[in-house]
Design an enzyme around this catalytic site. Structure first.
Site, PDB file in Angstrom:
ATOM      1  N   CYS A 187     -46.575  12.072  72.483  1.00  0.00           N
ATOM      2  CA  CYS A 187     -46.180  12.679  73.763  1.00  0.00           C
ATOM      3  C   CYS A 187     -47.548  11.994  74.969  1.00  0.00           C
ATOM      4  CB  CYS A 187     -46.191  14.426  74.194  1.00  0.00           C
ATOM      5  SG  CYS A 187     -47.701  14.536  73.692  1.00  0.00           S
ATOM      6  N   CYS A 213     -37.085  26.927  89.856  1.00  0.00           N
ATOM      7  CA  CYS A 213     -37.412  25.644  89.500  1.00  0.00           C
ATOM      8  C   CYS A 213     -36.399  25.600  88.791  1.00  0.00           C
ATOM      9  CB  CYS A 213     -38.609  25.892  88.363  1.00  0.00           C
ATOM     10  SG  CYS A 213     -39.176  24.287  88.032  1.00  0.00           S
TER      11      CYS A 213
END
Length: 452
Positions: free
Chosen positions: A408, A159
């Site tokens: 967040c 990734c």
């Protein structure tokens, strides 16, 4: 009226917080993932509801100037990098808009909005990865990530968001499982041993942690795995088993067993040496976190005379990074292991003006308020769901001069800031900080000051 399978022309005019483009056709909003503002598309309608519809790209007629080649062969199947098709400048612009709009629309607030702080790196920035391990239809061991809204594993060994050596460790573990015919977990039957591979990296020290999550107590041939890993990766400082025998979607269980090295690894964050166990909360983008915490420290306006209360303190990284600027730091966290990490981090760095307590943030704040503790500054770093109402009430009762919230989730941050605004605090400054490039997540920091 739109019908499923209709083929329609669509121009994308906006990007939602879920990272889907949106355009209008005959007055109806149509949401299409993987698109950019300005894209002119031919879209296949896949679902029609009363006032909106969903579609997928059939053909790009005229691409947006913001569109780029994402460079990942599995990004659509994986779904993690939902903004990979955009230039990074466009991504930052969109994220700034999300945060600002949340505070305007949800909070009814208009703080001074500072320019978004981009991530220092857009690839290889993640210091943690959790890979589900399953047996594929062909009988092979599969390691990768879950496809969106499913528990189907999409294999992705390298990734772009992870450091490359994560993929090399993953492939070594995969070879080990195949070679020694180690059983892997099956969610339906709750049978099989190995559930997940958990990797953590201390970027500032180079130390690596490898942890296998198992549906049991032991791992066959564990000594051979240790030898294989340490010979290939000398920087590995900890190899552990996490024991999770519960029938649950929660990845980590409460107990860890050390197979090699230390139960923790070390990292450096804002000049503070921190110890990290598998269960420790830690920002996944270390360089971005240093930016984030410096902004929070600037908003806190510490002069060395203040009592700083750090709620949802985790392993103490925020409070400890500001301890040299404050008279005293008091941290509160509900996870026992994280509090132990915070206490150890204070000892390790010889920080004597910080103490940490284990408990629910709301109850702890109420208790501290009842004791007459009057912090000058409160730092909040709540989970995505935001702050508990009782906690916000306790903060108002304690009456700090400044409240700095790191979040967040700008939607819940806007909601909670509005509650404090209704109770004597002014939202003065707001800054988005991109900690998660290529994804639909963004952090923000907001400064609230007590009204005179």
């Amino acid at each position: 009226m739109l019908q499923k399978n209709d083929l329609i022309p669509l121009t994308v005019t906006d990007i939602t917080n879920e990272a889907s483009g949106v355009g209008r056709y005959d007055g109806m909003a149509v949401f299409v993932p993987g698109t950019a503002v300005g894209d002119q598309l031919e879209v296949r309608v896949v679902k029609v509801l009363k006032s909106y519809a969903y579609g997928r790209i059939e053909r790009i007629l005229t691409p947006s100037p913001d569109r780029i080649d994402g460079g990942c062969p599995v990004s659509r199947q994986c779904g993690g990098c939902s903004l990979r098709h955009l230039s990074y400048a466009a991504e930052c612009r969109i994220k700034q808009g999300w945060v600002t709009e949340h505070f305007r629309r949800i909070g009814g607030l208009a703080p001074a909005v500072l320019p978004i702080q981009p991530s220092p790196s857009q690839s290889g920035y993640r210091n943690k990865a959790q890979y589900p391990i399953r047996r594929g239809p062909d009988g092979r061991v599969q390691i990768g990530f879950y496809a969106p809204r499913s528990h189907r594993v999409v294999e992705n060994h390298f990734c772009d968001l992870q450091p490359r050596f994560f993929g090399e460790i993953l492939e070594l573990v995969q070879r080990f499982l195949e070679k020694y015919r180690i059983s892997v977990y099956d969610e339906l039957s709750h049978q099989g041993l190995v559930r997940h591979l958990f990797l953590r990296w201390g970027e500032g020290t180079g130390q690596i942690m490898v942890c296998l999550v198992v549906n049991g107590k032991d791992l066959p041939h564990a000594d051979r795995l240790v030898r294989m890993l340490t010979e290939a990766f000398p920087q590995i400082a900890s190899i552990q088993l996490n024991l999770n025998r519960a029938k649950t979607n929660v990845i980590l269980g409460p107990e860890c067993r050390v197979l090699y090295g230390s139960p923790v690894i070390l990292d450096l964050l804002c000049g503070v040496e921190v110890s990290l166990s598998p269960l420790s909360f830690y920002q996944v983008n270390r360089s971005g976190a240093e930016k984030l915490y410096r902004i929070a420290a600037d908003f806190a306006g510490l002069t060395g005379k203040e009592l700083l209360l750090d709620l949802y303190c985790g392993a103490g990284t925020i409070g400890l990074s500001m301890a040299h600027l404050a008279r005293e730091v008091v941290g509160v966290e509900i996870v026992k292991e994280a509090v132990e990490n915070a206490q150890e981090n204070a000892r390790r760095n010889q920080i004597q003006n910080a103490r940490f307590f284990c408990g629910d943030a709301a109850k702890a704040a109420q208790s501290l308020a009842a004791e007459g503790l009057c912090p000058d500054v409160v730092i909040l770093d709540p989970p995505r769901k935001g702050c508990d109402g009782a906690l916000l009430k306790s903060i108002v009762q304690m009456g700090p001069k400044r409240v700095v919230m790191i979040s967040c989730n700008s939607a819940t941050a806007a909601r909670d800031t509005a509650i404090l605004s209704q109770n004597g605090y002014d939202a003065e400054q707001l800054q988005a900080v991109d900690m998660f490039p290529r994804t639909a997540h963004v952090e923000c920091v907001v400064l609230m000051k007590k009204r005179k």
